[in-house]
Enzyme design. Sequence first.
Site, PDB file in Angstrom:
ATOM      1  N   SER A 168      15.758  -0.508 -26.792  1.00 46.39           N
ATOM      2  CA  SER A 168      16.617   0.667 -26.893  1.00 46.39           C
ATOM      3  C   SER A 168      17.516   0.571 -28.114  1.00 46.39           C
ATOM      4  CB  SER A 168      17.483   0.804 -25.638  1.00 46.39           C
ATOM      5  OG  SER A 168      18.415   1.862 -25.766  1.00 46.39           O
ATOM      6  N   THR A 217       0.861  -1.172   0.000  1.00 51.73           N
ATOM      7  CA  THR A 217       0.000   0.000   0.000  1.00 51.73           C
ATOM      8  C   THR A 217       0.893   1.216   0.000  1.00 51.73           C
ATOM      9  OG1 THR A 217      -0.127  -0.026   2.417  1.00 51.73           O
ATOM     10  CG2 THR A 217      -1.882  -1.147   1.221  1.00 51.73           C
TER      11      THR A 217
END
Length: 472
Positions: free
Chosen positions: A320, A189
């Site tokens: 990339s 959380t």
Amino acid sequence: MAVAVRDEHDSLGRREVPTSAYYGVHTARALQNFPISGIPLSRYPSFVDALAAVKLAAADTNHQLGLLDRERAEAIAAACIEIRGGALHEQFVVDVIQGGAGTSTNMNANEVIANRALELMGSARGDYERLHPLEHVNRSQSTNDVYPTAIKVSLQVQIAALQTTLLELAGAFAGKAEEFSTVLKMGRTQLQDAVPMTLGQEFSTYAVMLTEDADRLSEAARLVAEINLGGTAIGTGLNAHPRYAALVCAKLGDITGFPLSTASNLVEATQDVGAFVQVSGVLKRTALKLSKICNDLRLLSSGPRSGFNEINLPAVQAGSSIMPGKVNPVIPEAVNQVAFEIVGNDVTISMAAEAGQLQLNAFEPIIAHCLFQSLNHLNAACRTLLDRCVVGITANPERLYESVTNSIGVITALSPYLGYATSARIAKSALETGRTIPDLVVQEELLSAERVAQLLAPESLVGPSAVNDTYP
């Protein structure tokens, strides 16, 4: 080489139209007037089909009421059936973004249907003395009831398609939930360790979230099943037979297979676009939840060495041009961007709905375009996420288990037995020393090693169990 043309006229004067074109003078003017998006009506085939369905229902109803002779009615119907079968879609050339509340779209449909009907009757395109786009194809109609009705029919098709894909995606997440049902991990959380759970529990929430939104789409579809066909210009029914609205609605329902109904107040239905706003809101809700799921997938797969590295997304392309071996979460990223677009479309639809004035909203073209775009892109995004990502997700169970054993979050399972203050002290000590919670609890003789093992067993950590029925 010169293009062969035919001469057509309207109330504004004469205009040349390519002989090969099935559209006519009104469409030609719209082509010149609205070079806006470069997206023609043909880009949305379900909308073209819906326009043809409306014109087919109107022709049949007009013939039934004695307002259109058999020859013309049958020729119009045959042309509409061909269009619904995929023919002549390329002739629907008007830009989707247009002024005139959709009049150019209705004119485009009227002219294409009329000219194809004329061919079927053995006449030349443009022979409007025999069959006219407005006098016959558009009889008992206006743009203001044809256009929104066609939008709603098209939405039924597109919503159903999205629902199917959404439920398949939910099913894929449910399958992963089952596959990962025994994989222990830490829940989080606010990006901080919380308490343990299984990876299956995490994935099951995604299945539930998407299934719920498929239900919301059903509710939205019911709202756009109410149509104003037969209301003509402003909903008063002027120029329509008293029985026309009920009959044409029934015929359109038979043609499309959708449970359509005539609005109880056609004046209200002609000006109110609230149902479109509702559909857009549901699409935004779905898109945002889907985007949140994709955010989770990107986080859980981040790294792989220096991130969460809890799950692996399928490698679908190099990530990339400068970093060899890098692979990026490109599929979730694409879905995120579709969600952003849908939020923007919802804002546009909201503004267009608010801008309506008196008996008509003139901005339904941008509403339709945004709704169709949102539905198409969201459907494609869900399909891509399903096929190119979710089905290939794998877990890293060792990494996940290590995160549980090293986490201070497991102290929550012991706090009912140790007390909050003692548990907080143990947690702080674990953070400062790098030692595990079980080691510290046993060292301080707060609980036995056996009891700690029992309380921190996986089956005790991920849900209610007999171990937790009573405190010591």
